[in-house]
Design a protein around this motif. Structure first.
Motif, short mmCIF file in Angstrom:
data_model
loop_
_atom_site.label_atom_id
_atom_site.label_comp_id
_atom_site.label_asym_id
_atom_site.label_seq_id
_atom_site.Cartn_x
_atom_site.Cartn_y
_atom_site.Cartn_z
N VAL A 1 0.82 -1.22 0.00
CA VAL A 1 0.00 0.00 0.00
C VAL A 1 0.85 1.26 0.00
O VAL A 1 0.33 2.36 0.14
CB VAL A 1 -0.96 0.01 1.22
CG1 VAL A 1 -1.93 -1.15 1.13
CG2 VAL A 1 -0.21 -0.02 2.53
N PHE A 2 2.17 1.11 -0.15
CA PHE A 2 3.04 2.28 -0.26
C PHE A 2 2.82 2.96 -1.60
O PHE A 2 2.43 2.32 -2.58
CB PHE A 2 4.51 1.85 -0.14
CG PHE A 2 5.06 1.99 1.25
CD1 PHE A 2 4.32 1.63 2.35
CD2 PHE A 2 6.33 2.49 1.46
CE1 PHE A 2 4.82 1.74 3.63
CE2 PHE A 2 6.85 2.63 2.73
CZ PHE A 2 6.08 2.25 3.82
N PRO A 3 3.11 4.26 -1.68
CA PRO A 3 3.05 4.94 -2.98
C PRO A 3 4.08 4.33 -3.94
O PRO A 3 5.05 3.70 -3.50
CB PRO A 3 3.41 6.39 -2.64
CG PRO A 3 3.19 6.53 -1.17
CD PRO A 3 3.46 5.18 -0.59
N PRO A 4 3.92 4.53 -5.24
CA PRO A 4 4.92 4.05 -6.20
C PRO A 4 6.29 4.65 -5.90
O PRO A 4 6.40 5.73 -5.29
CB PRO A 4 4.38 4.54 -7.55
CG PRO A 4 2.92 4.76 -7.33
CD PRO A 4 2.77 5.18 -5.90
N ILE A 5 7.33 3.98 -6.38
CA ILE A 5 8.69 4.43 -6.13
C ILE A 5 8.92 5.85 -6.65
O ILE A 5 9.62 6.64 -6.01
CB ILE A 5 9.70 3.44 -6.74
CG1 ILE A 5 9.83 2.21 -5.84
CG2 ILE A 5 11.07 4.09 -6.93
CD1 ILE A 5 10.84 1.20 -6.30
N GLN A 6 8.33 6.19 -7.79
CA GLN A 6 8.51 7.53 -8.34
C GLN A 6 7.99 8.60 -7.38
O GLN A 6 8.60 9.66 -7.21
CB GLN A 6 7.80 7.66 -9.69
CG GLN A 6 8.41 6.83 -10.81
CD GLN A 6 7.93 5.39 -10.78
OE1 GLN A 6 7.18 4.98 -9.89
NE2 GLN A 6 8.37 4.62 -11.77
N VAL A 7 6.86 8.31 -6.74
CA VAL A 7 6.29 9.25 -5.77
C VAL A 7 7.17 9.33 -4.53
O VAL A 7 7.44 10.41 -4.00
CB VAL A 7 4.86 8.83 -5.39
CG1 VAL A 7 4.31 9.73 -4.28
CG2 VAL A 7 3.94 8.86 -6.61
N MET A 8 7.66 8.18 -4.07
CA MET A 8 8.53 8.14 -2.90
C MET A 8 9.81 8.94 -3.17
O MET A 8 10.30 9.67 -2.30
CB MET A 8 8.87 6.70 -2.55
CG MET A 8 7.69 5.87 -2.08
SD MET A 8 7.22 6.20 -0.38
CE MET A 8 8.51 5.31 0.49
N GLU A 9 10.37 8.79 -4.37
CA GLU A 9 11.58 9.54 -4.71
C GLU A 9 11.30 11.03 -4.80
O GLU A 9 12.14 11.86 -4.39
CB GLU A 9 12.17 9.02 -6.02
CG GLU A 9 12.82 7.65 -5.88
CD GLU A 9 13.43 7.17 -7.18
OE1 GLU A 9 13.12 7.76 -8.24
OE2 GLU A 9 14.22 6.21 -7.14
#
Length: 266
Positions: free
Chosen positions: A165-173
């Motif tokens: 349920v984490f945001p996508p990696i692009q959003v996390m970055e």
């Protein structure tokens, strides 16, 4: 029981409760209730702020040192996490921040370290900016750790537990670099105020802190330049972020530990 201790105990309880709720969500397969996670953390931060006021503000000046400043940073980081989580998914950082805060509050109350320093010649503003800069970069480091876990799970080909349920990696970055930009800006201003208002680096045992802080500033500056010019991301961004943060950690906490605990100097 003093007011600092009373409010500190309240803060510790609610930090521990917030940490427990976050870790329970880590075992869940569904998106968490943001309100459920942030409500106890908000109470904890409020109680922590009141406790810090009674602990730090004295007739002779401001109480500084290893544990008092660590407690200030814990309150600032948690406050920033709570505020940021209202519009972006920063609440997962609480899994790293809340337990630390629950430990540092009683430590700062009952382990007597630190020293009182008169707040004059802009030193108070320098201290405030430094704490804010450190706090924002703590969030960057926590974000980098979560990104590292995401990358490893993707490499293994299996996203497990709460990572689903984490945001996508692009959003996390994107969130990571937002905090790094803000932290670097605050650190820049804090360094400038330090050079303006600190009279004697050698007499005040600040040379090692200053050098290490500048090294950390350079590491983050290189990362931001690499992101802008070459599109650095992924593991490169994670390595630079954690390296810069570790140097900054040693700059204050490592050197302060040596000064206060080993050399018994302020």
């Amino acid at each position: 029981m003093s007011p600092a201790e009373a409010f500190g105990l309240i803060a510790t309880f609610f930090y521990a409760l917030a940490a427990l709720l976050v870790y329970r969500q880590f075992r869940s397969q569904t998106a968490p209730s943001r309100l459920l996670l942030l409500a106890p953390a908000t109470v904890a931060v409020a109680a922590h702020a009141v406790s810090l006021y009674f602990l730090l503000v004295t007739d002779r000046g401001l109480m500084l040192g290893l544990l008092p400043v660590a407690s200030c940073m814990a309150a600032a980081v948690t406050g920033l996490v709570v505020a940021s989580s209202l519009y972006r998914p920063f609440q997962w950082i609480g899994a790293l921040v809340f337990p630390f805060s629950a430990l540092i509050v009683p430590a700062s109350l009952w382990i007597h370290t630190g020293y009182v320093r008169p707040m004059e010649h802009g030193i108070g503003l320098h201290v405030l900016l430094s704490i804010l800069a450190y706090s924002v970069l703590v969030i960057s480091a926590c974000q980098a750790i979560l990104l590292l876990i995401q990358h490893r799970q993707l490499k293994d080909g299996h996203i497990r537990g709460v990572m689903r349920v984490f945001p996508p990696i692009q959003v996390m970055e994107s969130m990571l670099f937002d905090t790094i930009w803000l932290g670097e800006a605050l650190l820049t201003v804090a360094i400038l105020f330090g050079f303006l208002y600190v009279d004697d680096l050698f007499a005040q045992h600040l040379v090692h802190k200053t050098v290490l802080t500048l090294v950390s500033w350079v590491i983050f500056a290189v990362l931001l330049a690499g992101r802008h010019l070459k599109g650095w991301r992924g593991r490169t961004a994670i390595r630079f972020t954690l390296s810069g943060f570790l140097v900054l950690l040693v700059a204050f906490f490592g050197s302060q530990l040596v000064l206060e605990v080993i050399l018994h100097r302020p």
